[in-house]
Motif scaffolding. Structure first.
Motif, PDB file in Angstrom:
ATOM      1  N   UNK A 128     -17.240 -39.441 -29.585  1.00 31.52           N
ATOM      2  CA  UNK A 128     -16.917 -39.502 -28.172  1.00 31.52           C
ATOM      3  C   UNK A 128     -17.383 -40.823 -27.571  1.00 31.52           C
ATOM      4  N   UNK A 129     -18.523 -41.354 -28.039  1.00 35.90           N
ATOM      5  CA  UNK A 129     -19.043 -42.603 -27.479  1.00 35.90           C
ATOM      6  C   UNK A 129     -18.052 -43.749 -27.637  1.00 35.90           C
ATOM      7  N   UNK A 130     -17.454 -43.855 -28.823  1.00 34.91           N
ATOM      8  CA  UNK A 130     -16.499 -44.935 -29.075  1.00 34.91           C
ATOM      9  C   UNK A 130     -15.291 -44.844 -28.156  1.00 34.91           C
ATOM     10  N   UNK A 131     -14.788 -43.650 -27.958  1.00 31.17           N
ATOM     11  CA  UNK A 131     -13.633 -43.443 -27.088  1.00 31.17           C
ATOM     12  C   UNK A 131     -13.975 -43.810 -25.644  1.00 31.17           C
ATOM     13  N   UNK A 132     -15.147 -43.403 -25.176  1.00 31.92           N
ATOM     14  CA  UNK A 132     -15.559 -43.723 -23.806  1.00 31.92           C
ATOM     15  C   UNK A 132     -15.723 -45.231 -23.603  1.00 31.92           C
ATOM     16  N   UNK A 133     -16.367 -45.883 -24.553  1.00 33.47           N
ATOM     17  CA  UNK A 133     -16.565 -47.331 -24.420  1.00 33.47           C
ATOM     18  C   UNK A 133     -15.244 -48.080 -24.473  1.00 33.47           C
ATOM     19  N   UNK A 134     -14.346 -47.650 -25.342  1.00 38.45           N
ATOM     20  CA  UNK A 134     -13.023 -48.281 -25.407  1.00 38.45           C
ATOM     21  C   UNK A 134     -12.253 -48.063 -24.107  1.00 38.45           C
ATOM     22  N   UNK A 135     -12.367 -46.866 -23.531  1.00 36.95           N
ATOM     23  CA  UNK A 135     -11.687 -46.567 -22.277  1.00 36.95           C
ATOM     24  C   UNK A 135     -12.185 -47.467 -21.154  1.00 36.95           C
ATOM     25  N   UNK A 136     -13.494 -47.751 -21.136  1.00 34.92           N
ATOM     26  CA  UNK A 136     -14.055 -48.651 -20.122  1.00 34.92           C
ATOM     27  C   UNK A 136     -13.540 -50.069 -20.329  1.00 34.92           C
ATOM     28  N   UNK A 137     -13.625 -50.555 -21.561  1.00 35.41           N
ATOM     29  CA  UNK A 137     -13.253 -51.941 -21.871  1.00 35.41           C
ATOM     30  C   UNK A 137     -11.769 -52.216 -21.666  1.00 35.41           C
ATOM     31  N   UNK A 138     -10.919 -51.263 -22.064  1.00 39.18           N
ATOM     32  CA  UNK A 138      -9.475 -51.489 -22.051  1.00 39.18           C
ATOM     33  C   UNK A 138      -8.747 -50.756 -20.922  1.00 39.18           C
ATOM     34  N   UNK A 139      -9.498 -50.087 -20.048  1.00 38.83           N
ATOM     35  CA  UNK A 139      -8.931 -49.347 -18.920  1.00 38.83           C
ATOM     36  C   UNK A 139      -7.891 -48.318 -19.389  1.00 38.83           C
ATOM     37  N   UNK A 140      -8.243 -47.589 -20.438  1.00 32.58           N
ATOM     38  CA  UNK A 140      -7.364 -46.571 -21.013  1.00 32.58           C
ATOM     39  C   UNK A 140      -7.606 -45.247 -20.292  1.00 32.58           C
ATOM     40  N   UNK A 141      -6.582 -44.606 -19.751  1.00 35.11           N
ATOM     41  CA  UNK A 141      -6.781 -43.302 -19.109  1.00 35.11           C
ATOM     42  C   UNK A 141      -7.097 -42.227 -20.150  1.00 35.11           C
ATOM     43  N   UNK A 142      -7.975 -41.305 -19.779  1.00 34.97           N
ATOM     44  CA  UNK A 142      -8.366 -40.214 -20.664  1.00 34.97           C
ATOM     45  C   UNK A 142      -8.051 -38.877 -20.015  1.00 34.97           C
ATOM     46  N   UNK A 143      -7.832 -37.879 -20.853  1.00 35.36           N
ATOM     47  CA  UNK A 143      -7.731 -36.499 -20.393  1.00 35.36           C
ATOM     48  C   UNK A 143      -9.004 -35.791 -20.814  1.00 35.36           C
ATOM     49  N   UNK A 144      -9.568 -35.017 -19.907  1.00 39.66           N
ATOM     50  CA  UNK A 144     -10.824 -34.349 -20.180  1.00 39.66           C
ATOM     51  C   UNK A 144     -10.727 -32.882 -19.774  1.00 39.66           C
ATOM     52  N   UNK A 145     -11.310 -32.024 -20.588  1.00 40.79           N
ATOM     53  CA  UNK A 145     -11.523 -30.630 -20.203  1.00 40.79           C
ATOM     54  C   UNK A 145     -13.019 -30.515 -19.949  1.00 40.79           C
ATOM     55  N   UNK A 146     -13.353 -30.021 -18.750  1.00 37.62           N
ATOM     56  CA  UNK A 146     -14.727 -30.092 -18.259  1.00 37.62           C
ATOM     57  C   UNK A 146     -15.187 -28.731 -17.751  1.00 37.62           C
ATOM     58  N   UNK A 147     -16.438 -28.401 -18.043  1.00 36.79           N
ATOM     59  CA  UNK A 147     -17.056 -27.177 -17.563  1.00 36.79           C
ATOM     60  C   UNK A 147     -17.988 -27.549 -16.409  1.00 36.79           C
ATOM     61  N   UNK A 148     -17.656 -27.106 -15.209  1.00 32.00           N
ATOM     62  CA  UNK A 148     -18.450 -27.466 -14.037  1.00 32.00           C
ATOM     63  C   UNK A 148     -19.762 -26.682 -14.008  1.00 32.00           C
TER      64      UNK A 148
END
Length: 74
Positions: free
Chosen positions: A1-21
């Motif tokens: 997950x860390x690699x995906x998050x860092x890549x998303x920040x660097x390359x402005x890639x949109x992500x889909x997330x399923x989140x438990x509030x």
């Protein structure tokens, strides 16, 4: 997950997330990640149209958003 998050920040890639509030509600979000640390991510939430903070331990699923209508976001 860390690699995906860092890549998303660097390359402005949109992500889909399923989140438990905090109140145990599950939601699906589309995000543009702005900042990542050990406990939280800060991202622009396309659902709420504002910057939101998400606890990393509450992320159930995270993947690149392949259903975007804007080809320039990839």
């Amino acid at each position: 997950m860390d690699g995906l998050l860092l890549r998303a920040v660097e390359e402005n890639i949109p992500l889909e997330m399923i989140y438990l509030s905090q109140d145990q509600q599950i939601s699906q979000r589309k995000l543009l990640v702005k900042e990542v640390n050990d406990e939280y991510i800060r991202a622009y939430c396309l659902l709420r149209k504002q910057i939101r903070t998400f606890r990393r331990e509450n992320i159930l699923s995270l993947m690149p958003n392949t259903h975007t209508n804007n080809p320039f976001l990839h």
